[in-house]
Motif scaffolding. Sequence first.
Motif, PDB file in Angstrom:
ATOM      1  N   ALA A  76       0.838  -1.203   0.000  1.00  0.00           N
ATOM      2  CA  ALA A  76       0.000   0.000   0.000  1.00  0.00           C
ATOM      3  C   ALA A  76       0.869   1.247   0.000  1.00  0.00           C
ATOM      4  O   ALA A  76       1.985   1.245   0.523  1.00  0.00           O
ATOM      5  CB  ALA A  76      -0.916   0.007   1.220  1.00  0.00           C
ATOM      6  N   CYS A  77       0.326   2.310  -0.562  1.00  0.00           N
ATOM      7  CA  CYS A  77       1.014   3.597  -0.514  1.00  0.00           C
ATOM      8  C   CYS A  77       1.158   4.016   0.955  1.00  0.00           C
ATOM      9  O   CYS A  77       0.362   3.609   1.793  1.00  0.00           O
ATOM     10  CB  CYS A  77       0.203   4.684  -1.207  1.00  0.00           C
ATOM     11  SG  CYS A  77      -0.317   4.309  -2.876  1.00  0.00           S
ATOM     12  N   CYS A 118      -1.925   4.706   3.619  1.00  0.00           N
ATOM     13  CA  CYS A 118      -3.138   4.173   2.974  1.00  0.00           C
ATOM     14  C   CYS A 118      -4.200   3.791   4.011  1.00  0.00           C
ATOM     15  O   CYS A 118      -3.973   2.970   4.888  1.00  0.00           O
ATOM     16  CB  CYS A 118      -2.768   2.949   2.148  1.00  0.00           C
ATOM     17  SG  CYS A 118      -4.207   2.111   1.480  1.00  0.00           S
ATOM     18  N   ALA A 160      -6.852   2.158   3.413  1.00  0.00           N
ATOM     19  CA  ALA A 160      -7.333   0.800   3.171  1.00  0.00           C
ATOM     20  C   ALA A 160      -6.501  -0.210   3.953  1.00  0.00           C
ATOM     21  O   ALA A 160      -7.013  -1.241   4.399  1.00  0.00           O
ATOM     22  CB  ALA A 160      -7.280   0.490   1.680  1.00  0.00           C
ATOM     23  N   CYS A 204      -7.453  -2.041  -4.957  1.00  0.00           N
ATOM     24  CA  CYS A 204      -6.082  -1.785  -4.530  1.00  0.00           C
ATOM     25  C   CYS A 204      -5.522  -2.942  -3.722  1.00  0.00           C
ATOM     26  O   CYS A 204      -4.351  -3.262  -3.801  1.00  0.00           O
ATOM     27  CB  CYS A 204      -5.996  -0.497  -3.713  1.00  0.00           C
ATOM     28  SG  CYS A 204      -5.599   0.917  -4.744  1.00  0.00           S
ATOM     29  N   ILE A 218      -1.995  -4.609  -2.933  1.00  0.00           N
ATOM     30  CA  ILE A 218      -1.407  -4.416  -1.606  1.00  0.00           C
ATOM     31  C   ILE A 218      -0.998  -5.752  -0.988  1.00  0.00           C
ATOM     32  O   ILE A 218       0.061  -5.881  -0.381  1.00  0.00           O
ATOM     33  CB  ILE A 218      -2.415  -3.701  -0.668  1.00  0.00           C
ATOM     34  CG1 ILE A 218      -2.762  -2.312  -1.208  1.00  0.00           C
ATOM     35  CG2 ILE A 218      -1.861  -3.597   0.746  1.00  0.00           C
ATOM     36  CD1 ILE A 218      -3.897  -1.615  -0.467  1.00  0.00           C
ATOM     37  N   ASN A 264     -12.696   4.359  -0.770  1.00  0.00           N
ATOM     38  CA  ASN A 264     -11.728   5.438  -0.993  1.00  0.00           C
ATOM     39  C   ASN A 264     -12.210   6.345  -2.130  1.00  0.00           C
ATOM     40  O   ASN A 264     -11.481   7.143  -2.686  1.00  0.00           O
ATOM     41  CB  ASN A 264     -10.319   4.909  -1.254  1.00  0.00           C
ATOM     42  CG  ASN A 264     -10.316   3.870  -2.350  1.00  0.00           C
ATOM     43  OD1 ASN A 264     -11.204   3.856  -3.211  1.00  0.00           O
ATOM     44  ND2 ASN A 264      -9.331   3.003  -2.356  1.00  0.00           N
ATOM     45  N   MET A 269      -9.101   3.383  -7.470  1.00  0.00           N
ATOM     46  CA  MET A 269      -7.724   3.775  -7.198  1.00  0.00           C
ATOM     47  C   MET A 269      -6.731   2.835  -7.861  1.00  0.00           C
ATOM     48  O   MET A 269      -5.719   3.258  -8.393  1.00  0.00           O
ATOM     49  CB  MET A 269      -7.480   3.821  -5.696  1.00  0.00           C
ATOM     50  CG  MET A 269      -8.295   4.885  -4.997  1.00  0.00           C
ATOM     51  SD  MET A 269      -8.111   6.495  -5.805  1.00  0.00           S
ATOM     52  CE  MET A 269      -9.238   7.475  -4.830  1.00  0.00           C
ATOM     53  N   CYS A 293      -7.561   7.808   0.919  1.00  0.00           N
ATOM     54  CA  CYS A 293      -6.527   7.435  -0.049  1.00  0.00           C
ATOM     55  C   CYS A 293      -5.678   8.671  -0.298  1.00  0.00           C
ATOM     56  O   CYS A 293      -6.048   9.525  -1.108  1.00  0.00           O
ATOM     57  CB  CYS A 293      -7.170   6.956  -1.345  1.00  0.00           C
ATOM     58  SG  CYS A 293      -5.997   6.778  -2.694  1.00  0.00           S
ATOM     59  N   PRO A 294      -4.554   8.800   0.397  1.00  0.00           N
ATOM     60  CA  PRO A 294      -3.738  10.005   0.239  1.00  0.00           C
ATOM     61  C   PRO A 294      -3.352  10.233  -1.224  1.00  0.00           C
ATOM     62  O   PRO A 294      -3.350  11.365  -1.704  1.00  0.00           O
ATOM     63  CB  PRO A 294      -2.511   9.721   1.096  1.00  0.00           C
ATOM     64  CG  PRO A 294      -2.934   8.680   2.069  1.00  0.00           C
ATOM     65  CD  PRO A 294      -3.983   7.870   1.380  1.00  0.00           C
ATOM     66  N   THR A 295      -3.063   9.147  -1.910  1.00  0.00           N
ATOM     67  CA  THR A 295      -2.612   9.262  -3.296  1.00  0.00           C
ATOM     68  C   THR A 295      -3.713   9.822  -4.191  1.00  0.00           C
ATOM     69  O   THR A 295      -3.482  10.731  -4.983  1.00  0.00           O
ATOM     70  CB  THR A 295      -2.195   7.867  -3.808  1.00  0.00           C
ATOM     71  OG1 THR A 295      -1.331   7.284  -2.838  1.00  0.00           O
ATOM     72  CG2 THR A 295      -1.523   7.946  -5.149  1.00  0.00           C
TER      73      THR A 295
END
Lengths: 386, 292, 587
Positions: free
Chosen positions: B17-18, B21, B23, B46, B50, B126, B130, B207-209
Amino acid sequence: MRRVVEGSHAVSHAVDLARVRVISAYPITPQTHIVERLAELVADGVLDARFIRVESEHSAMAAVIGAASAGVRSFTASSSHGLALMHEMLHWAAGARLPIVMAEVNRAMGPGWNIWADQTDSLSQRDTGWLQFYCEDVQDVIDTILIAYRVAERVSLPVMVVLDAFFLSHTYEPADLPEHADVDEFLPPWEPVEVLDPAEPRAFNQLASPEFYMEFRHKMQQAMDEALAAYPEIDRAFAARFGRTHPLVEHIPAEDGARAPLALVTTGTITSTARAALAELRDRGTPVDLVKLRALRPFPQDEIRRVLGPYGRVAVIDRNLSFGYGGIFAQEIRAALSSLADRPVVYPFVAGLGGRDVTPDTVRAVVDRALDDEPPGDILWAGLKE
Amino acid sequence: MPIDLPPSERMTSGHLACPGCGAAIAMRFVLKGLGDRVVMVIPACCWSIIAGPFPYTALKVPVLHTAFETGGAVASGIRAALDVKGDHETQVVTWAGDGGTFDIGLQSLSGAAERGEDILYVCYDNEAYMNTGVQGSGATPEGAWTTTTPTGSPKATRKKDIMQIMAAHAIPYAATASIAYPEDLVRKVQKAASIRGTKFLHIFATCPTGWKVPSEVSVGLARLAVQTRIFPLYEVEDGERYTINVEPKGYLVDAYFKAQGRFKHLTAEDLERIQERVDHGWSRLEALARIA
Amino acid sequence: MSPVTLRTSRDLPPTSRSLDTMEWNHTGSWRFLRPRYQDKVAPCAEACPAGEDIARVQMLLAQGAFDRAWLRIREENPFPGVCGRVCSHPCEAACNRGEFDAPVSINSLERFVADHARRQGLAPPPAEPADSGRHVAVVGAGPAGLTAAHFLRRAGHDVTVFDAREEPGGLLRYAIPAYRMPAEPLAWETGLVMSGGVRFQPGRRLGEDLGWDELSRFDAVLVAVGHWAPAPLGVDGEDLAVDGLALLEDVRRGRPPEVGGRVAVIGGGNTAVDVARTLLRLGAEPVVYYRRRLRDMPALPGEVAELREEGIEIQTLLAPARIAARDDGGLDLALTPMAVLDEDGGQRPRVVPSGHPEIAVAVSAVVTAIGARPSPGTPAAGLDPDGSEAVALHLRRIRPRGEWAERPPVFLAGDLVNQNRTVVAAIASGKEAAVVIDAALRDRALGDAWSAIRVGRKGAVSLNRLAGGDRAFRLDHVVRYDDLNTIYFQYLERKKRPRITLDERRTGFDEVHLRISASLALSEAERCFHCGQCDHCDNCYLFCPEVSVRRDPRAETRQIDYDYCKGCGVCVVECPRSAMVLEEEPR
Ligand SMILES: Cc1ncc(C[n+]2csc(CCOP(=O)(O)OP(=O)(O)O)c2C)c(N)n1
Ligand code: SF4
Ligand SMILES: [Mg+2]
């Protein structure tokens, strides 16, 4: 026990005999009788299974994927549009190496709406990784369902048992319904290697990078090869117990010990029509040998070459069409024969689309055309209006 | 009062995960609530990434990765298989994104819910697709930028009210939850797991991204969504009995929207309109809770 | 953990399935920001002139570790039992909780810990031998002198404390009334200073029983004799008035004066309040006259409030003009009505006569409490303003000139130098004296060390920091309200101190405030945000998307596993109390 059964119910009873535990299906004509009877069998407690009344064929296939992944023998049935909707999940079932068996009633694709026999639906699923067995009559249906589970569980691939709409699905014929005890011997409970199990947590079907994906696909091909190799042995085991044999390629010469100038290749119920029409032709002095092809996948190439190679002419009747090319079985056969230096001329007939009757007359017309002096061409339409 | 969660840990480090995240945080909490009798179904999202590629997994529960729209159906199949094996204890849990739930998977979810399948369906929301690079989904809120609702024409319609949809199925239990309220979330997971029938959990997961926010605000933003009443925390039992679980402070929505890159084009009028909608949604929810 | 090796196709399962976890994948390499545990300075600690590590003390209290809390306080202040009673507690004004609901009752908690320690008979760790070979004289056994003596002794010096009176404590013993500062807790704490190895020589008044010749034999001298002489009223008949401090001392020596009837108390500071409340308890009817307004009174607001509760009248904007004897043995006090001249937001406005006619009141006595000065004879009193120089915030050193050049260094501390003459400022002064004198005796320049041992920016000094203790590494950042993640805190009512009844208060010298119970102390300590201190709440651990915060089995420490931490920073933001920092990853 010998009984008069409808083709669809034959499927249902075979599923019962196979002691399937999870069934999931969505109704579509002409598959409905299969699932209705199954729902009854489950409801009446005859068949100890769960019937999942899903909201689509896509979900039906998804559900049996779930069930099989948990290690339980599973079944579904569909047809035509339903099968097309399943397409994505057909790939998933095969890729996940799940020995699911489905009954597929061959029916034409719309538009216009047409509920009658046509193989284009199942043939469109050729490359999904499923084995496909085509049935000729009610007995064939019963036996093939049982054989299908044994093959599927042997090689970890799903199998589609295909029967023609109405001509088979809605036809009553006397057939022998084996006893549970015998079937249990032939088809013992499935013992999966790895299943979803909280005691042994694993992930299944996760991301496969280019580093591994190709090997997984290679393994699927190997499984198909294994299925082909193992089939005769399984068929012998079946014959030993039930006295019937179902080779992938059945050679029926018009006259014992002689090779006719023409071999006619058929699949499904057309074979029965051809049996009768060719018997009459033989009696009238035109011997034509019959070859019943039972499998699209794995394609029995060697067997096709061995059986058809020696003929001068081969006629193929396809109740299907790959638009822009022609009948699909004919293509496969031509491709298989192409490696022979001395090979027969293939006459590719397309007949009976969308439920149009393929009658003994149609068969005679096909034979006439295949025996005349005209070049074979790429598509020969049989029974088409002027 | 320190947050009290079950100590069990069924998600491993090293996943993909970013940073920040939501999630991933949500998954960790849900697994804490579930215990070890679990089979999880993950349709495309995602989390398909992940969890890690072959031959690995970041989850110490059995997971069946499956096609995008099949969350409800595959879980039904597994449930049936476990049932016929006599295992009625193992929870079958679907873990799907908003796309796999609100959109492409809605049908199979609806089917499962209508049949009353004994499964727990968790949607981590999210608010966009994504996995495929931030495309708009039925869960994308009004006014949001995504790659398919670009700034020139951001999403014009409102977020689908999945909770109403699920409530309309009269399933025994549906609840919203947030990564910012772990105790509430875990309690809901545990409650869901104790109920037979179809359970639905809608988890807000930053979802920051995709939202264009710094990773460290991930949880804080989720909290703000609750406190502004944009994402209230509540339960619906049998499709009728509504209970609000966290009384929001009722901050104005501005703080929430202004914190995110995906909303930076919104004007004061936009925010006013959205505020009205949020207020309206809240009064409606309060009214429903009063009826119960 | 290393990745699975699959060389040939035969090694592969039939299809994609897991053979191992993702833990081989060290995602720490993704990180460009690095979270770190970092304790910071709490605003209460910054505001405490004595540099008490208040937030940490509260944390120990909240954990029920009362003994350790007491030891923590004593690291910085040997007088928690005193401060828990009479401190002006600027910490509470700075408390971040004040912005949330109400400040933590830090003062009550300090009293609780001290009383707990006394009841349990806790003992501080035994003193090290006084082996520095240096001798220090401390003149004045008030809070400044005793604090300096205590820490100098712990630093290894031989310390002798001289005091004019017979018991140690200074104002605490001889001025502040017993209902605020009972003898017993004071005696226990001064006793601990002495039992820690400090010598005490009572009855040695500087300039009378104690001369410079004797002091000059020490290696350093600290003078902290306080202010005992009354400031003059500057009005006619002044000599008819009684000095408030003297009155208080008489009472504390068990020689209460005969008083009755209406007594005027002149002043608005704590001494005036103490005098008035003492007079009430002695059976008189005191009235406080103050030249400014109520809100301008320098006395602690709590003390003023209690005074009023006890029914004592305060008359404001009245300045004494004259005192005259009356035939009946009483006094006539003339008062000039005053008016506020300017109110420029400054501390106390200027007042001038309003022009209204004088008021005359008939009283049985007039007691003055308008401030005190150094007693005649203390060196500081005799020195000219540049006779000494500031060497720290609350510390001056006598210029080594003339006669002083020949003597050991002499420092002045406590009320002699403090602007703000509170007990805690005196303690702060004593701490600075100990730090400076120790450095001087060891020929060590303090220089930069000052900034290293400060707690925040208000000047408090930490001896734990000086010693490089476990709290030395607090970041100098002072945690402000905005740094906190207050969502994790609930509104909780500030606990009130229990008190004796009003009747009991009006008629006797029993301590007004009662000790709070342990359960009340626990729950009040739980109100503390523990600003800037990790209290193991585990938010960092729970919210970590990477499962990369590790706890030891006893859950006493947290560690970030940088092999996996991606540096998202969620832990830092979700830390309720700002006990972490997010920094750029060192390259
Ligand atoms: C039938 C199908 N259509 C499209 C995709 C491509 N796809 C994979 S994941 C995904 C987005 C998933 O979105 P969501 O469910 O919200 O989960 P997220 O990725 O946001 O976590 C899409 C569009 C797919 N896998 N299958
Ligand atoms: S894109 Fe968003 S939801 Fe997906 S892994 Fe990254 S942060 Fe998580
Ligand atoms: Mg999504």
